[in-house]
Design a protein around this motif. Structure first.
Motif, PDB file in Angstrom:
ATOM      1  N   UNK A  58      -7.910   1.024  15.991  1.00 54.10           N
ATOM      2  CA  UNK A  58      -8.162   2.453  16.186  1.00 54.10           C
ATOM      3  C   UNK A  58      -8.365   2.761  17.668  1.00 54.10           C
ATOM      4  N   UNK A  77      -5.719   3.768  20.268  1.00 57.83           N
ATOM      5  CA  UNK A  77      -5.277   5.155  20.424  1.00 57.83           C
ATOM      6  C   UNK A  77      -5.771   5.754  21.737  1.00 57.83           C
ATOM      7  N   UNK A  82       0.129   7.329  18.820  1.00 52.49           N
ATOM      8  CA  UNK A  82      -0.537   8.616  18.970  1.00 52.49           C
ATOM      9  C   UNK A  82       0.042   9.391  20.149  1.00 52.49           C
ATOM     10  N   UNK A 108      -0.171  15.484  14.188  1.00 57.21           N
ATOM     11  CA  UNK A 108      -1.510  14.899  14.136  1.00 57.21           C
ATOM     12  C   UNK A 108      -1.863  14.453  12.718  1.00 57.21           C
ATOM     13  N   UNK A 109      -1.373  15.205  11.725  1.00 57.57           N
ATOM     14  CA  UNK A 109      -1.604  14.773  10.351  1.00 57.57           C
ATOM     15  C   UNK A 109      -0.874  13.448  10.105  1.00 57.57           C
ATOM     16  N   UNK A 116      -0.253  11.265  12.389  1.00 54.79           N
ATOM     17  CA  UNK A 116      -1.028  10.247  13.110  1.00 54.79           C
ATOM     18  C   UNK A 116      -2.193   9.780  12.246  1.00 54.79           C
ATOM     19  N   UNK A 117      -2.943  10.749  11.694  1.00 49.57           N
ATOM     20  CA  UNK A 117      -4.071  10.382  10.830  1.00 49.57           C
ATOM     21  C   UNK A 117      -3.605   9.481   9.703  1.00 49.57           C
ATOM     22  N   UNK A 164      -2.737   5.851  10.914  1.00 50.31           N
ATOM     23  CA  UNK A 164      -3.921   5.031  11.192  1.00 50.31           C
ATOM     24  C   UNK A 164      -4.659   4.671   9.908  1.00 50.31           C
ATOM     25  N   UNK A 165      -4.664   5.615   8.970  1.00 50.84           N
ATOM     26  CA  UNK A 165      -5.321   5.340   7.696  1.00 50.84           C
ATOM     27  C   UNK A 165      -4.647   4.168   6.995  1.00 50.84           C
ATOM     28  N   UNK A 169      -5.518   0.987   8.810  1.00 48.26           N
ATOM     29  CA  UNK A 169      -6.894   0.565   8.514  1.00 48.26           C
ATOM     30  C   UNK A 169      -6.994  -0.049   7.129  1.00 48.26           C
TER      31      UNK A 169
END
Ligand SMILES: Nc1ncnc2c1ncn2[C@@H]1O[C@H](COP(=O)(O)OP(=O)(O)O)[C@@H](O)[C@H]1O
Ligand SMILES: [Mg+2]
Lengths: 255, 393, 397
Positions: C336, C339, C350, C367-368, C370-371, C374-375, C378
């Motif tokens: 994370x 980024x 990002x 950006x959504x 990107x979220x 990363x989710x 993770x």
């Protein structure tokens, strides 16, 4: 010492369990349990470990939920009705094997919390009652200490005072002396005996034979989720009727 | 190399420095080689740092921009507000500290540190007023300490802090007729601190609620809270900031919502998810018997939670929460990426000012020291707290 | 006298007093509130977007991106800013993120474990130096550290013209160049083989760990995994007709050619992430080693093992079990934290998405995305760590 003979024949029934069944998943923990307790009666529940003694008395104030059968306490049926559950819990006090005092509250706060929050009693009044109760259980000087600073026996006496502060009609004890060192057992039993003589309706899970013989009106023997035998203490200890009770007694008496 | 894990009990001897050096630095060949190598490295680092600091660095950039580093573009004629808050905070810290340590004497180092800070301010006179006001703030701490020891119960201080928090937020914004301050004028250390403090205060109720929801017996509530927590925790803070930057104006229906507020929303949501996980650990550490006892004496579910379970859970995770707060404090530096001027952002602006080109080292060194002092103080505070809590049981 | 057992017919319990029904009602209400919140959110966003004449759609993804990316490929496939679309450029960014995260994890672990061991050294000087290292790094923000590594360290290195190669490597203000096996221009994309090799290695490792736990016999699972990894790489290399060649960086007039070159941004970000994360891993290592019972040291010494043998064979394997969950957390954080590349201009996913958003005017969507990315990263790391954790758990009877 002789036990003064209580006349319970006219006393009303305050706990009435009929055909109570309880399952933990697949496991059948209570099987068709029937039991009645009269006002002022002292009932001692014994039986092997895992026989369902705790499960049963925890059903009486809804710490556990039974699936079948009916439990009436003080004429109120234990159902899913919040009002009934609250009413019953207000009338039934409970003392646990591991004390379960609130460690972040002082001894006095432990006792006054429920009267103030549930019964909305004034703080000064609640504290007065609290101190009287500490006097009654013999540790008035410990009022401002925290539970962690007390011995096991003292903690259990605070737990009894905490339960009494709600002025319950019935007291439940789940092995109150099992977590105590031998020298502390007596101080707790003395408090319980005093309570029994004062006319409190009590249901105690305990293997303390001296206590049972001195104050119990009746012994209820549990095994494998069933009530196997009910008798007076003398009868039960000297002339057990069932083989299971005989076996159990021979084990706890060690011969 | 030997591990301290396995120390032979040292024979009682008179410790002289030779003996000490032999035991701790040259106990065998490997150890001696290590000592020499590490020593060389240390000497090299310290000497190059010293040479840079005393012969090359242009420290002038720091005093010249001290006000900006501390408060950004906070209007000069309104700076009395920050001084007022600083002195009140110093006084209250002193009071709180004093009330918590009844009958203890102040350690000597506090006097030394206080004197150094006061003298430094007097001598350097960075802002014309700071030469007087910084010593006043230092005196406020000590005065508070002695008053607190005699007169103030620490419980009152907990309430005082809440009042001070809201008072400070008001004082940093409201117009008293002589012009107010806008949050976009906050900057430097002030913005760093406000972002972290607002972040932790605002995220606290949300985080606790999420933790309670996640541990509840209600599967739907638990599932929704779990998803929220895990989604936020799986997303980097920068992305949260970017999304807050874009979403908050859309949600509140205006493109000109203040970017500081947007950053605060982002940091609150982010911090709440982490806080929830910490608090959840605390909730799970409270034995089931506590709930049973509370229900048995007749407390309702809500009362049991608020009076019995939460106080114990929060006490158990207090050190972890301090740790999280330190992380949050450091993380506020990320708002630099969305263009806010907190410590890192303001340093970036200063070093691109033609007058201060080439002063990156001096600036970043200084702000690193500021960050270090704050987080190190908090983490050693947390360690002490942990020790205290452990011995209390 | 009243007998409480008399069974008066009970009135049916009204729903607002029935615990069972209350529980259901509470959840339904909560669900409705959340759904309403989400609905209002989406509605407001749509209204807001409409006001700006935008819509929330992903139609822009197949359009030509049209901006340059400083480095990286779409997992082995070169990117052409003139013709390739947003999807491809996002893949390049993702590749760059994974690249820095994976290399970072390996290096941070090595460095962190070393510093952690140094923290426990009985050599006073080493011990103190390690402590200062850990405290400084943990108590200052990563962002400031990255900015320092980039602007003050890497960009201040001498220019490529002035540096002398060390072991064939050039480290200058235009980044790092090292000898490496590189893709031949006309060779088949070797990238899938590297993925396959890692997966096969992990699978073999997991299998033998399970065998070991089941049978209790010592199986060198780590070595088997490593050998599998190498074997798949070598086999793939020949099976695909040797698509790689050994390249050595050679200095030309305008920088270096050949070998593997990475930008100054990559260099600074990698160093920053590795050093920062290593300080946390050092503390985890220290705690892990200290969690091993002292008796283990004494027992190992008693059977005649030396210090480093004891550490490697007895202590670290046991400490590892305690270390795995927090270590996994650090790997998550590192990924994370990569980024923060945005701050120094490295083209991670990002950064690329941010540029894509500005380029296409679709910031919200990028950006959504990107979220979401990363989710997924993770969750993947968390799943791998959990799986490893389960596989290597002590068998206790
Ligand atoms: N929460 C529970 N889940 C599943 N089984 C339980 C639970 N509580 C008790 N039991 C089982 O129910 C039986 C009766 O337990 P308990 O009433 O505690 O026995 P006793 O108090 O007589 O020793 C035991 O076999 C126990 O394993
Ligand atoms: Mg039991």
């Amino acid at each position: 010492m002789t036990t003064p003979v209580k006349d319970l024949s006219n006393a009303p029934v305050v706990i009435a369990a009929s055909q109570v069944n309880k399952y933990y998943g697949q496991f059948h923990a209570l099987k068709d349990v029937n039991l009645e307790v009269k006002r002022g009666e002292v009932v001692v529940v014994i039986g092997p470990s895992g026989s369902g003694k705790s499960t049963f008395i925890r059903c009486i104030n809804r710490l556990e939920e039974h699936q079948q059968g009916k439990i009436m306490v003080q004429g109120i049926e234990l159902s899913n009705d919040v009002r009934n559950i609250d009413a019953i819990r207000r009338d039934v006090g409970m003392v646990f094997q591991s004390f379960n005092l609130f460690p972040h509250l002082s001894v006095l706060q432990n006792i006054t919390l429920a009267p103030m929050r549930v019964k909305k009693i004034e703080k000064s009044e609640a504290e007065k009652i609290g101190r009287q109760l500490l006097e009654r259980v013999g540790i008035p000087e410990q009022a401002d200490k925290f539970p962690g600073q007390l011995s096991g026996g003292q903690q259990q006496r605070v737990a009894i005072a905490r339960a009494l502060a709600m002025q319950p009609k019935i007291m439940l004890f789940d092995e109150p002396t099992s977590a105590l060192d031998p020298e502390m057992i007596k101080e707790v039993l003395d408090v319980m005996k005093e309570l029994a003589r004062s006319g409190m309706t009590m249901m105690c899970v305990t293997h303390e034979m001296g206590f049972a013989r001195e104050v119990a009106d009746r012994i209820v023997f549990f095994d494998k989720g069933q009530v196997v035998e009910e008798a007076t203490p003398d009868e039960f200890y000297h002339h057990p009727k069932t083989d299971r009770a005989k076996l159990f007694l021979s084990q706890i008496l060690g011969h | 190399m030997e591990a301290t894990n396995n120390p032979p009990p040292p024979p009682a001897r008179v410790p002289t420095w030779q003996l000490w050096a032999k035991e701790n630095l040259f106990s065998n060949t490997t150890n001696s080689i290590l000592t020499v190598l590490t020593g060389a490295l240390v000497i090299w680092v310290i000497s190059s740092l010293a040479i840079w600091a005393f012969t090359q660095a242009r420290w002038g950039v720091i005093p010249a921009n001290f006000r900006i580093l501390m408060t950004g573009s906070f209007p000069t004629e309104q700076l009395w507000r920050t001084w007022l808050v600083l002195i009140i905070v110093c006084l209250s810290s002193g009071l709180h500290w004093g009330s918590l340590s009844r009958g203890e004497k102040l350690p000597v180092w506090t006097y030394v540190v206080g004197a150094i800070i006061a003298l430094f301010a007097l001598v350097t006179q960075m802002g014309h007023l700071s030469g007087i006001l910084v010593p006043v703030a230092v005196i406020a701490v000590f005065a508070g300490y002695f008053i607190g020891q005699i007169a103030i119960p620490s419980r009152i201080m907990n309430i005082a802090w809440v009042v001070i928090f809201f008072g400070a937020v008001l004082l940093f914004t409201v117009d008293f007729g002589t012009g107010g301050v806008q949050t976009k004028e906050w900057g430097g250390l002030l913005l760093t601190l406000m972002l972290s403090i607002v972040g932790i205060v605002a995220s606290f109720p949300l985080g606790v609620a999420l933790a309670i929801g996640r541990t509840s017996n209600y599967p739907i509530i638990s599932a929704i809270c779990t998803v929220f927590i895990e989604v936020v925790r799986g997303t980097p803070l920068v992305v949260v900031f970017f999304i807050a930057q874009l979403f908050v104006p859309l949600l509140l229906g205006g493109a000109n919502i203040d970017p500081v507020l947007r950053a605060m929303v982002g940091i609150t949501i982010f911090s709440a998810a982490y806080l929830a996980e910490n608090v959840r650990g605390g909730l799970q550490s409270v034995p089931a018997g506590q709930v049973e006892a509370a229900r048995a004496v007749g407390l309702t579910g809500t009362q049991t939670l608020l009076l019995i379970v939460l106080p114990q859970a929060l006490k158990a995770v207090l050190p972890a929460l301090v740790g999280q707060f330190i992380g949050l404090f450091k993380d506020t530096s990320l708002v630099y990426i969305i263009g806010l001027k907190e410590l890192a952002g303001i340093s970036d602006s200063i070093r691109s000012n033609p007058d201060f080109i080439g002063t990156a080292q001096e600036l970043y060194f200084t702000i690193s020291v500021i960050y270090f002092i704050f987080s190190y103080a908090m983490s050693s505070g947390a360690r002490n707290l942990e020790k205290k809590l452990n011995t209390n049981r | 006298m009243s007998d409480f057992t008399v069974n008066a017919e009970q009135a049916p319990v009204p729903f607002y007093r029935d615990v069972k029904k209350l529980a259901v009602i509470a959840q339904v209400v909560f669900l409705l509130v959340v759904l309403a919140g989400i609905f209002i959110l989406i509605n407001n966003v749509n209204l807001g977007l409409k006001k700006q004449n935008l819509s929330f759609g992903f139609d822009f993804l197949p359009q030509t991106a049209g901006f340059q990316v400083a480095e990286g490929t779409a997992f082995g496939v070169p990117y052409d800013s003139g013709s390739d679309n947003y999807i491809k450029v996002i893949l390049v960014g993702l590749y760059n993120t994974l690249r820095i995260a994976i290399v970072g994890m390996v290096l941070a672990t090595l460095l962190g474990v070393l510093v952690g061991i140094a923290r426990l050294s009985s050599n006073w000087l080493l011990n103190r130096v390690a402590l200062v290292y850990v405290e400084i790094l943990r108590n200052t923000p990563l962002l400031v550290q990255l900015v320092v590594w980039y602007f003050i360290v890497v960009l201040q290195l001498p220019p490529i013209k002035e540096v002398e190669p060390v072991l064939g490597m050039y480290l200058s203000n235009s980044g790092l160049a090292i000898p490496w096996m590189v893709q031949k221009p006309d060779g088949i994309n070797f990238f899938p083989v590297t993925i396959l090799a890692v997966a096969a290695g992990l699978a073999v490792f997991a299998f033998f760990v399970q065998q070991r736990n089941k049978s209790g016999k010592p199986v060198p699972a780590g070595q088997f995994g490593f050998l599998t990894w190498v074997a798949v790489l070598v086999l793939g290399f020949f099976a695909l007709g040797q698509p790689l060649e050994y390249g050595v960086p050679i200095r030309g007039n305008f920088g270096v050619n050949g070998g593997l070159t990475v930008s100054p941004e990559f260099t600074a970000l990698l160093v920053g992430l590795v050093v920062y994360t290593s300080s946390f891993i050092a503390e985890i290592t220290r705690a892990g080693i200290q969690s091993v019972n002292k008796g283990q040291w004494e027992a190992a010494r008693a059977v005649g093992l030396g210090y480093s043998e004891t550490l490697q064979l007895i202590i670290l394997p046991q400490a590892l079990r305690v270390m795995i969950p927090p270590l996994g957390n650090q790997y998550l954080n590192l990924t994370k934290n990569s980024s923060l590349a945005v701050a120094i201009g490295y083209s991670d996913v990002l950064n690329v998405l941010n540029t894509s958003g500005n380029q296409s005017g679709q910031n919200l969507q990028t950006m959504v995305i990107a979220g979401g990315i990363y989710l997924v990263l993770s969750l993947t790391i968390a799943t791998l760590v959990n799986a490893y954790n389960r596989a290597t758990k002590f068998k206790t009877r």
